[in-house]
Design a protein around this motif. Sequence first.
Motif, PDB file in Angstrom:
ATOM      1  N   ASP A  30       0.782  -1.101  -0.056  1.00  0.00           N
ATOM      2  CA  ASP A  30       0.011  -0.013  -0.038  1.00  0.00           C
ATOM      3  C   ASP A  30       0.935   1.004   0.093  1.00  0.00           C
ATOM      4  N   GLY A  31       0.549   2.213  -0.831  1.00  0.00           N
ATOM      5  CA  GLY A  31       1.286   3.582  -0.930  1.00  0.00           C
ATOM      6  C   GLY A  31       2.564   3.321  -1.707  1.00  0.00           C
ATOM      7  N   ASP A  32       2.705   2.211  -2.328  1.00  0.00           N
ATOM      8  CA  ASP A  32       4.051   2.174  -3.148  1.00  0.00           C
ATOM      9  C   ASP A  32       3.752   2.806  -4.530  1.00  0.00           C
ATOM     10  N   ILE A  33       4.807   3.533  -5.256  1.00  0.00           N
ATOM     11  CA  ILE A  33       4.993   3.578  -6.692  1.00  0.00           C
ATOM     12  C   ILE A  33       5.773   2.668  -7.199  1.00  0.00           C
ATOM     13  N   TYR A  34       5.261   1.571  -7.793  1.00  0.00           N
ATOM     14  CA  TYR A  34       5.842   0.289  -8.101  1.00  0.00           C
ATOM     15  C   TYR A  34       5.876   0.223  -9.702  1.00  0.00           C
ATOM     16  N   GLY A  35       7.341   0.136 -10.152  1.00  0.00           N
ATOM     17  CA  GLY A  35       7.458   0.104 -11.441  1.00  0.00           C
ATOM     18  C   GLY A  35       7.620  -1.375 -12.150  1.00  0.00           C
ATOM     19  N   ILE A  36       7.052  -1.473 -13.225  1.00  0.00           N
ATOM     20  CA  ILE A  36       7.424  -2.862 -13.837  1.00  0.00           C
ATOM     21  C   ILE A  36       7.841  -2.530 -15.198  1.00  0.00           C
ATOM     22  N   ILE A  37       9.111  -2.806 -15.402  1.00  0.00           N
ATOM     23  CA  ILE A  37       9.828  -2.246 -16.746  1.00  0.00           C
ATOM     24  C   ILE A  37      10.158  -3.371 -17.601  1.00  0.00           C
ATOM     25  N   GLY A  38      10.373  -3.388 -18.692  1.00  0.00           N
ATOM     26  CA  GLY A  38      11.054  -4.501 -19.444  1.00  0.00           C
ATOM     27  C   GLY A  38      10.813  -3.972 -20.968  1.00  0.00           C
ATOM     28  N   MET A  39      11.628  -4.532 -22.066  1.00  0.00           N
ATOM     29  CA  MET A  39      11.498  -4.213 -23.492  1.00  0.00           C
ATOM     30  C   MET A  39      10.142  -4.695 -24.180  1.00  0.00           C
ATOM     31  N   LYS A 160      -8.124   2.958  -4.729  1.00  0.00           N
ATOM     32  CA  LYS A 160      -7.182   2.762  -3.945  1.00  0.00           C
ATOM     33  C   LYS A 160      -5.691   2.482  -4.944  1.00  0.00           C
ATOM     34  N   VAL A 161      -5.952   1.981  -6.021  1.00  0.00           N
ATOM     35  CA  VAL A 161      -4.831   1.729  -6.675  1.00  0.00           C
ATOM     36  C   VAL A 161      -4.963   2.441  -8.335  1.00  0.00           C
ATOM     37  N   THR A 190      -2.730  11.551  -1.213  1.00  0.00           N
ATOM     38  CA  THR A 190      -3.904  10.714  -1.063  1.00  0.00           C
ATOM     39  C   THR A 190      -3.512   9.299  -0.585  1.00  0.00           C
ATOM     40  N   GLY A 191      -2.186   8.801  -0.670  1.00  0.00           N
ATOM     41  CA  GLY A 191      -1.704   7.441  -0.272  1.00  0.00           C
ATOM     42  C   GLY A 191      -2.209   6.330  -1.216  1.00  0.00           C
ATOM     43  N   ILE A 192      -2.534   6.868  -2.530  1.00  0.00           N
ATOM     44  CA  ILE A 192      -2.984   5.866  -3.449  1.00  0.00           C
ATOM     45  C   ILE A 192      -1.672   4.951  -4.007  1.00  0.00           C
ATOM     46  N   THR A 193      -1.882   3.946  -4.159  1.00  0.00           N
ATOM     47  CA  THR A 193      -0.904   2.818  -4.698  1.00  0.00           C
ATOM     48  C   THR A 193      -0.803   3.054  -6.253  1.00  0.00           C
ATOM     49  N   VAL A 194       0.491   3.121  -6.647  1.00  0.00           N
ATOM     50  CA  VAL A 194       0.464   3.456  -8.097  1.00  0.00           C
ATOM     51  C   VAL A 194       1.328   2.200  -8.739  1.00  0.00           C
ATOM     52  N   VAL A 195       0.991   1.788  -9.712  1.00  0.00           N
ATOM     53  CA  VAL A 195       1.787   0.579 -10.652  1.00  0.00           C
ATOM     54  C   VAL A 195       1.994   1.273 -11.836  1.00  0.00           C
ATOM     55  N   VAL A 196       3.403   1.362 -12.196  1.00  0.00           N
ATOM     56  CA  VAL A 196       3.783   2.048 -13.336  1.00  0.00           C
ATOM     57  C   VAL A 196       4.307   1.206 -14.343  1.00  0.00           C
ATOM     58  N   ILE A 197       3.933   0.922 -15.529  1.00  0.00           N
ATOM     59  CA  ILE A 197       4.161   0.152 -16.657  1.00  0.00           C
ATOM     60  C   ILE A 197       4.958   0.832 -17.774  1.00  0.00           C
ATOM     61  N   THR A 198       6.253   0.454 -17.848  1.00  0.00           N
ATOM     62  CA  THR A 198       7.132   1.484 -18.705  1.00  0.00           C
ATOM     63  C   THR A 198       8.266   0.742 -19.346  1.00  0.00           C
TER      64      THR A 198
END
Length: 343
Positions: A30-39, A160-161, A190-198
């Motif tokens: 909860d509260g992460d800004i979590y990156g998921i990265i790849g080619m 929330k996400v 806001t404390g929203i959890t963010v998942v970043v695909i890039t």
Amino acid sequence: MIEIQNLSKSFVTADGPVDALKHVSLTVRDGDIYGIIGMSGAGKSTLVRCINMLERPTEGSVVLDGVNLGTLKKKEMQQVRRKVTMIFQSFNLLMQRTCLQNIMFPLKLAHVPRSQAEKRARELLDIVGLPDKANAYPAQLSGGQQQRVAIARALATEPKVLLCDEATSALDPKTTHSILELIRKINRDTGITVVVITHQMSVVQEICNRVAILENGQVVEEGDVSQVFSRPQAAATRALVFPDMAESEGLLENGSGQLVRVIFNGFTIASQPLIASMAVDCGIMASIISASTRSVGGKVYGFMLLEIPGGPDGLAKAVKYLSARPDITVQVEVEYGGREAKA
């Protein structure tokens, strides 16, 4: 908390089955800004679409706050998607509706009274910095402004996400920075959890606190951004974090001198440059063969490949000097007098 457990996804194509994801396991706090990265083709977009069940996994599970999303019925899943919203590279705004109407649209679907929905939409336009664009249409806005409206729409149901699927890929660097700043501010406020695909390591570097690297549908490395930047283990990670490191690998394999790779794990720039200081303090005049560094949070991450003169004694002295810093890792491969050694 989002728990992705042993998740696999296969597609049937004209050329046969394709395994887009293979036994992926991740935890997003909860509260992460979590990156998921790849080619391209690594499985990033498939993974993010499995998180909100736009794609049903072939195997494994996605657990949100203790609830296995794969067990939910259609109506229950619709409720979840109001709490797990998404923004896209192409913005996906309704072109025949004004900005205000675009933001109100998910509230309309949730049967929120019109007056309440409009009030919420105007508040969100103010949050994303577009209070004067309520009656404008998407075609009248720049790309960055359209993405701000898309962010406002995604926040309308107080999720929330927030899932961001290549949300800045279509934007220029300056606009990308402003959008990332906005996402970081929203996360902070806001404390929203963010998942970043890039596919851009610079995006992860700027706003994420944790990152996972995908290659061929599998997680090859995962951890805190600073840890991954400082000590990239997998070849795919090294190629993303420091593309120039591939050249240094070749130099290590083919070199005939004493080569030392210095990896900066959050090195603080001092008044005296490191290599110059080593020359003054130890009398070792190292040659810089290649280097690739970047600054993250005021500290330096990256590597420098050095050729060390002076035979084994000079090498030992250089390694001792460089290794004395807690924020530096030293890797050595020596070909000296026909003898090869690694340290």
